[in-house]
Design an enzyme around this catalytic site. Structure first.
Site, PDB file in Angstrom:
ATOM      1  N   GLY A  12       0.826  -1.211   0.000  1.00 41.18           N
ATOM      2  CA  GLY A  12       0.000   0.000   0.000  1.00 41.18           C
ATOM      3  C   GLY A  12       0.854   1.252   0.000  1.00 41.18           C
ATOM      4  N   GLN A  16      -2.217   6.921   1.633  1.00 39.28           N
ATOM      5  CA  GLN A  16      -1.994   8.130   2.440  1.00 39.28           C
ATOM      6  C   GLN A  16      -0.813   7.944   3.403  1.00 39.28           C
ATOM      7  OE1 GLN A  16      -4.972   8.943   5.392  1.00 39.28           O
ATOM      8  NE2 GLN A  16      -4.509  11.141   5.466  1.00 39.28           N
ATOM      9  N   ASP A  38       2.609  -1.568  -4.509  1.00 37.73           N
ATOM     10  CA  ASP A  38       1.204  -1.153  -4.515  1.00 37.73           C
ATOM     11  C   ASP A  38       0.519  -1.830  -5.693  1.00 37.73           C
ATOM     12  OD1 ASP A  38      -0.248   1.498  -2.984  1.00 37.73           O
ATOM     13  OD2 ASP A  38      -1.303   0.629  -4.699  1.00 37.73           O
ATOM     14  N   ARG A  40      -1.249  -0.266  -7.777  1.00 36.49           N
ATOM     15  CA  ARG A  40      -1.175   0.665  -8.928  1.00 36.49           C
ATOM     16  C   ARG A  40       0.173   1.367  -8.926  1.00 36.49           C
ATOM     17  NH1 ARG A  40      -3.083   5.664  -5.970  1.00 36.49           N
ATOM     18  NH2 ARG A  40      -3.532   4.758  -3.968  1.00 36.49           N
ATOM     19  N   TYR A 147     -15.142  -3.092   7.361  1.00 38.48           N
ATOM     20  CA  TYR A 147     -13.766  -2.674   7.655  1.00 38.48           C
ATOM     21  C   TYR A 147     -13.417  -2.977   9.115  1.00 38.48           C
ATOM     22  CZ  TYR A 147      -9.923   0.758   8.309  1.00 38.48           C
ATOM     23  OH  TYR A 147      -8.740   1.394   8.601  1.00 38.48           O
ATOM     24  N   LYS A 151     -10.716  -5.522  10.776  1.00 45.15           N
ATOM     25  CA  LYS A 151      -9.635  -5.040  11.652  1.00 45.15           C
ATOM     26  C   LYS A 151      -9.628  -5.790  12.991  1.00 45.15           C
ATOM     27  CE  LYS A 151      -7.393  -2.415   8.970  1.00 45.15           C
ATOM     28  NZ  LYS A 151      -6.016  -2.778   8.603  1.00 45.15           N
ATOM     29  N   ILE A 177      -6.366   9.956   9.986  1.00 37.14           N
ATOM     30  CA  ILE A 177      -5.056  10.573   9.761  1.00 37.14           C
ATOM     31  C   ILE A 177      -5.207  11.784   8.842  1.00 37.14           C
ATOM     32  CG2 ILE A 177      -2.689  10.205   8.941  1.00 37.14           C
ATOM     33  CD1 ILE A 177      -3.447   8.535  11.455  1.00 37.14           C
TER      34      ILE A 177
HETATM   35  C1  AKB Z   1     -11.503   5.405   7.975  1.00 36.55           C
HETATM   36  O1  AKB Z   1     -12.121   6.453   8.173  1.00 36.55           O
HETATM   37  O2  AKB Z   1     -12.019   4.386   7.499  1.00 36.55           O
HETATM   38  C2  AKB Z   1     -10.046   5.348   8.369  1.00 36.55           C
HETATM   39  C3  AKB Z   1      -9.858   4.792   9.739  1.00 36.55           C
HETATM   40  C4  AKB Z   1     -10.379   5.527  10.907  1.00 36.55           C
HETATM   41  O3  AKB Z   1      -9.274   3.756   9.893  1.00 36.55           O
HETATM   42  N1  AKB Z   1      -9.460   6.646   8.297  1.00 36.55           N
END
Ligand code: AKB
Length: 320
Positions: A12, A16, A38, A40, A147, A151, A177
């Site tokens: 990655g 960012q 990455d 791309r 997501y 995680k 971030i």
């Molecule tokens: C998101 O908003 O999905 C990310 C995170 C908080 O992991 N920036």
């Protein structure tokens, strides 16, 4: 100055965090010792001109293994991930990239006896059942996004590889971030970066979450420092490994807009919440990062005021 040589692979790399972590790693370990990868090709020439760059889809274990063998890699920073908003639009893609990609990294680390692996997590592991203020590191984790599900799974997998196979796997729960070099993509906290670009270019911003939305955030220099500090820490001093809470600052969008107005008085912000509001509402407003502070000396340097000043100073010459 180059320190003890490590042979590092970053996945990655064009994202960012990857795009700002790589120059710091190359500065420290030497350009040719840090392989950027990455899915791309990089837009910034420096990523490929200053050191090796390889195209890599993290779901392709054979190619990942080939790159790791070819460059004699001993340390991986696994930054490739699908973030929360994109993950809700395409949950199976989020599962595949975030889980298959991680399993590939962990399995190659086990088979090739890699020295150390960094696998970031996120505040997205938290959910509506987590305390909203000062969320502890060890608490109820019931995320409502794919997501977040990936995680939580990733933290558990990392910890499993530490205990079951004796690997050195480390990770922090990144907050949102904020950075000036590469735009984030597909996250819920992206508004905290977008607002700066719109303030400078158009003097107005329509925010996709409510004005009173408060989330944990961090400025990129602190994010890079935290990543490097955790990777430098003595393994024996760590009682946690893959799930360190990491706090920088917490503010509402209105407070951020007010801070920007101190520098751009005619800036106006309005609010048009979309599906990302529910994601933001499911995450805590502030988090307790005392384990990171006590186990590896974590301290953030930036607050809302210093971050806003620095962001505007960096972006202004490029955008106006
Ligand atoms: C998101 O908003 O999905 C990310 C995170 C908080 O992991 N920036």
């Amino acid at each position: 100055m180059t320190q003890t040589t490590q042979r590092i692979l970053v996945t990655g790399a064009c994202g960012q965090i990857g795009s700002e972590l790589i120059p710091v790693l190359r500065q420290r370990y030497g350009d040719t010792n840090v392989v950027a990868t990455d899915i791309r090709p990089p837009e910034a020439d420096c990523l490929k001109d200053q050191g090796p760059f390889e195209l890599l889809n993290v779901c392709d274990r054979a190619r990942m293994d080939d790159i790791i063998a070819r460059y004699a890699i001993d340390t991986v920073y696994h930054m490739a991930a699908i973030l929360s908003a994109t993950g809700e639009e395409n949950p199976t893609l989020a599962w595949d990239v975030n889980i298959l990609g991680l399993v590939n990294v962990l399995e190659i680390a086990r088979q090739r006896k890699l020295v150390r692996v960094f696998c970031p997590s996120s505040i997205a592991v938290f959910g509506p059942d987590t305390p909203h203020d000062c969320a502890p590191q060890t608490t109820i984790l019931t995320p409502t996004t794919m997501y977040g599900v990936t995680k939580v799974t990733g933290e558990l997998l990392g910890e499993y590889y530490v205990h079951r196979f004796g690997l050195d796997i480390r990770g922090v729960r990144y907050p949102g971030i904020i950075s000036s070099e590469t735009l984030p993509g597909g996250g819920t906290t992206d508004y905290a970066v977008d607002i700066f670009y719109h303030a400078l270019k158009y003097k107005s911003y329509s925010c996709f979450v409510r004005s009173d939305t408060v989330l944990p955030m961090m400025y990129m220099p602190d994010c890079v420092k935290a990543t490097m500090d955790l990777m430098d820490a003595d393994f024996n001093s760590l009682r946690s490994h893959c799930n360190f809470n990491l706090a920088g600052m917490s503010f509402s969008v209105e407070e951020l807009a007010n801070e920007i107005q101190k520098h751009i008085p005619d800036f106006v912000c309005d609010y048009a919440p979309d599906f990302r509001q529910a994601i933001a509402d499911s995450w805590p407003q502030t988090i307790d990062d005392s384990p990171a502070r006590t186990q590896w000396g974590w301290r953030p340097r930036h607050d809302l005021k210093s971050m806003t000043r620095d962001m505007l100073e960096k972006l202004r010459p490029r955008l106006t």
